[in-house]
Each structure stands twice: as C-alpha cells, then as structure tokens.
Design a protein around this motif. Structure first.
Motif, mmCIF file in Angstrom:
data_model
loop_
_atom_site.group_PDB
_atom_site.id
_atom_site.type_symbol
_atom_site.label_atom_id
_atom_site.label_comp_id
_atom_site.label_asym_id
_atom_site.label_seq_id
_atom_site.Cartn_x
_atom_site.Cartn_y
_atom_site.Cartn_z
ATOM 1 N N ILE A 119 0.876 -1.164 0.000
ATOM 2 C CA ILE A 119 0.000 0.000 0.000
ATOM 3 C C ILE A 119 0.920 1.222 0.000
ATOM 4 C CG2 ILE A 119 -1.737 1.319 1.250
ATOM 5 C CD1 ILE A 119 -2.802 -1.300 0.145
ATOM 6 N N GLY A 120 0.667 2.160 -0.895
ATOM 7 C CA GLY A 120 1.545 3.321 -0.964
ATOM 8 C C GLY A 120 0.878 4.484 -1.661
ATOM 9 N N VAL A 155 -2.648 3.797 -3.529
ATOM 10 C CA VAL A 155 -2.786 2.650 -4.426
ATOM 11 C C VAL A 155 -2.401 1.354 -3.708
ATOM 12 C CG1 VAL A 155 -2.388 3.943 -6.561
ATOM 13 C CG2 VAL A 155 -0.431 2.971 -5.324
ATOM 14 N N TYR A 156 -2.976 0.276 -4.226
ATOM 15 C CA TYR A 156 -2.483 -1.059 -3.904
ATOM 16 C C TYR A 156 -1.549 -1.466 -5.025
ATOM 17 C CZ TYR A 156 -2.227 -6.127 -3.567
ATOM 18 O OH TYR A 156 -1.760 -7.424 -3.496
ATOM 19 N N CYS A 157 -0.315 -1.780 -4.694
ATOM 20 C CA CYS A 157 0.652 -2.217 -5.695
ATOM 21 C C CYS A 157 0.497 -3.717 -5.896
ATOM 22 C CB CYS A 157 2.078 -1.882 -5.252
ATOM 23 S SG CYS A 157 2.389 -0.116 -5.060
ATOM 24 N N ILE A 159 -7.152 2.909 -4.545
ATOM 25 C CA ILE A 159 -8.047 2.427 -3.493
ATOM 26 C C ILE A 159 -8.839 3.562 -2.857
ATOM 27 C CG2 ILE A 159 -6.595 0.430 -2.991
ATOM 28 C CD1 ILE A 159 -5.554 1.910 -0.523
ATOM 29 N N GLY A 160 -8.625 4.795 -3.310
ATOM 30 C CA GLY A 160 -9.316 5.927 -2.711
ATOM 31 C C GLY A 160 -8.564 6.457 -1.508
ATOM 32 N N ASP A 200 -3.959 3.857 8.607
ATOM 33 C CA ASP A 200 -4.666 2.628 8.246
ATOM 34 C C ASP A 200 -3.970 1.838 7.145
ATOM 35 O OD1 ASP A 200 -6.654 3.162 10.095
ATOM 36 O OD2 ASP A 200 -7.937 4.194 8.641
ATOM 37 N N ALA A 201 -2.864 2.350 6.612
ATOM 38 C CA ALA A 201 -2.179 1.660 5.512
ATOM 39 C C ALA A 201 -1.817 0.215 5.858
ATOM 40 C CB ALA A 201 -0.936 2.446 5.095
ATOM 41 N N PRO A 202 -1.297 -0.086 7.074
ATOM 42 C CA PRO A 202 -1.004 -1.492 7.381
ATOM 43 C C PRO A 202 -2.228 -2.399 7.281
ATOM 44 C CG PRO A 202 0.156 -0.069 8.922
ATOM 45 C CD PRO A 202 -0.781 0.813 8.139
ATOM 46 N N SER A 203 -3.392 -1.944 7.757
ATOM 47 C CA SER A 203 -4.603 -2.766 7.671
ATOM 48 C C SER A 203 -5.011 -3.023 6.227
ATOM 49 C CB SER A 203 -5.757 -2.094 8.417
ATOM 50 O OG SER A 203 -5.509 -2.052 9.807
ATOM 51 N N TRP A 204 -4.801 -2.026 5.352
ATOM 52 C CA TRP A 204 -5.143 -2.204 3.944
ATOM 53 C C TRP A 204 -4.255 -3.226 3.255
ATOM 54 C CZ3 TRP A 204 -9.107 -0.652 0.792
ATOM 55 C CH2 TRP A 204 -10.037 0.203 1.360
#
Length: 361
Positions: free
Chosen positions: A64-65, A83-85, A138-139, A145-149
């Motif tokens: 996630i970045g 984004v999700y890479c 991903i909006g 919250d990036a780790p949870s995503w």
C-alpha cells in the motif's frame, strides 16, 4: 533510498542504501507506506521453497503506498493517489498466455525471469516501481490505516479462486485450509461474496471455534481425524446441503489424502479450485479418480493468484463493509528491523494475523 536486500539464500537481509528506481514509460513510482511479510517468508529466503528469484534483490510482495510519479501514458493516476501495488506482473506482448513474475518473490519460467530482471526489486524499500496497470487506486485512506489495507493482498488470493469458479450468492463452499492465514481469509471473502454457508475443516479446534465466533452460524466447522473416508463423510454431513464449490489452499507440507478428502466432497457438476502447494516440494501428485471427475461432471480450476481486475472488486467489498479489513491483527516493524519482522511472521502465522513493514516510518 533505503532497502532490505537479500544477498543470498540462507543469509539475513541487509539494510542498506540502494539506487532509487528509474521510471520509464508504462511505469509508476510509488512511495511504500506498508508491505506484508508473509508467514513463509523465511522459507523463501532460506531457499527451502525453491522459488525462482535471482539475487541479490530487494524482496517484497505488493504494498500500500502513494504515487510519487507517473509516466506519460497514465491518464487517471496522479501523484498523491493511494494505491495497492499489485505484485502480479504480466508480460504485455501476449495477452492470451502472458509470462508472469511475482514482484520481489518468484517467477514462472524463463519469461517470468525476464520480467523479474527488469522489475528487479520488491517492496521492502522506501520506493517501488510497478507497471502502470499494477497501481490500483483504493481511494483516500488515513495513513495510519495503511497497514490494515495490506490485508487486500491476503484476501485477493482466495478472491481470485472464487472468481475463477464463479461463486454465486447462496452457494455452499468448503475451504480446505480454513485454519491457515489464506484459508481464514477465504472464509471471510466467501461470506462477503454472499455464500450461504462455508464448511471449515481443520485440526485446530480453537481456531475453528474462533471462526464461528467471528462469523456466526454461516460457518460450519469440522474437526479432522486423519482418515480420508471418515473425514470426507464428516465434511459432507456438516454442510446444510450439497457442497457447490471446494477451494483448496493447503500448504506443501500437507499430505495428498488430506487434500483429496476435501475435494471429493463436492457435488455432481460442482467446482474445485486448486490454489495450494501440494507437490511443490516433491512427493506424490493429487491422484484424483478419472471416472469420478468424468461421471460426476466435476470442473477443476487451477488458479495462480487472480485476474488484473480483481483488486477493484475486493476494494468495493471492503468499502461497502462486506469485507472487514480491520479484523486482521497487525504487527508493524520499521525497515531497520526487517529481519525481526520475518521471524515474527513465521512465529505468528495464525488466522487474521498480519506482519507488516513500514519502510518510510
């Protein structure tokens, strides 16, 4: 930029400065906020899994970045987008049978190795380079919250299997390997997609009880005893009706009879999805009876990862509240402690547990 580098199989990661990626047309540069450390990362780094990964390399499978820069061919992505890479890189010159490499992880054949040599490094670094189509918006999210995503990466694997087998709302699904990390995610994904019931076999009674506590009566658990015929009958009896679809996510260490027992619970005209690791480290194959497959009209789908559009569907399930990413218990590490993260992931591989690196922390 700072990165964790695997110099050779069997050696620890080395945290050092490496050249930042140089972006070309058709590529996107992303600042890595969070990246998963899979439970079997230690097996990949030791060489036990025998994955095709040319070293030295920065490992790391998806992230996630936030987009740092885009190429001239990008018409929707912009700097600052979350984004999700997607780590599943596909060659662009053969849409029918593309070569595939998993970023910073493993290649499929010589063509996959050629892709790997270009997209050399994975996500255990402050920045990563991905093909334009692999940066999935991903909006807006809270950076905290990036780790949870990162749970998207775990859930996408079974989601790809269910998409291949066209799981329909109201169907009954059996998840073989439901007490594992990917298997428990498969239970959550199947229910989010509308499965009426998920049969969850396993030997760990505590984990099985936790699944029922988490998801309620739509989950029917089965404690396995080790006898193939008895276990098969026990799984069939646990279901409220015929089992429409079986998803196998068992690891390479599991024996063939354990996998076959679950697969052969499926009803006539049912579907089976194979996404596990049986036979990857040698030993006998699955050995399913030809007459059973033919006379019962069984469809068998071999699925590796998921289609390119899958991430968008899964994000929609999460945004709608049907799939809860916050149910994952996340433990984070900074990049300097990447080796500790690898050890922690191996020791904490249960359902809904996730180890995450935050390279820019």
């Amino acid at each position: 930029m700072k990165a964790a580098v695997l110099k050779s199989f069997g050696s620890p990661l080395v945290i050092e400065e490496v050249p930042a990626p140089v972006m070309g047309t058709g590529e996107v540069l992303v600042d890595v906020a969070a990246t998963r450390v899979l439970s079997y990362t230690n097996e990949v780094f030791s060489g036990e899994r025998r994955y095709l990964l040319e070293l030295p390399a920065v490992p790391g499978l998806g992230a996630i970045g936030r987009v740092r820069a885009v190429g001239p061919d990008a018409t929707h992505l912009a700097a600052g987008d979350w984004v999700y890479c997607d780590p599943t890189f596909r060659s662009r010159d053969d849409s029918i049978s593309p070569d595939i490499t998993l970023q910073g992880w493993s290649a499929r054949g010589e063509g996959g190795l050629r892709l790997q040599r270009h997209f050399r490094h994975g996500t255990f670094a402050e920045q990563t380079l991905v093909p334009t189509e692999n940066a999935k918006r991903i909006g807006a999210i809270d950076p905290a919250d990036a780790p949870s995503w990162c749970a998207l990466g775990t859930c996408l694997v079974p989601y790809g299997g269910f998409l291949a087998a066209r799981l329909q709302p109201g169907e009954t699904v059996l998840v073989n390997g439901a007490t594992g990390n990917f298997g428990s995610a498969a239970v959550a994904v199947a229910l989010a997609m509308g499965a009426a019931c998920v049969v969850a076999p396993g030997r760990n009674e505590k984990v099985l009880s936790d699944l029922v506590r988490c998801f309620g009566p739509r989950v029917r658990t089965v404690t396995l005893g080790g006898n193939e015929d008895d276990d098969r009958e026990r799984m069939r009896r646990a279901a409220p009706g015929p089992i429409d679809l079986v998803l196998d996510l068992m690891p390479p260490s599991v024996t063939t009879p354990t996998v076959r027992a679950a697969i052969m619970t499926v009803r006539s005209y049912g579907r089976v999805v194979l996404m596990g690791g049986v036979g990857m480290q040698g030993g006998p194959g699955l050995d399913l009876p030809y007459p059973w497959i033919m006379r019962q009209c069984i469809s068998i789908h071999g699925v590796w990862m998921y289609p390119p559009e899958a991430a968008f569907g899964l994000v929609n399930l999460a945004r709608a509240g049907l799939l809860r990413l916050d149910q994952f218990e996340v433990t984070t590490f900074d990049l300097d402690h990447a080796n500790d993260a690898v050890a922690h992931a191996a020791a904490n591989s249960g359902p809904f547990k996730m180890t995450v690196l935050e390279p820019n922390r």
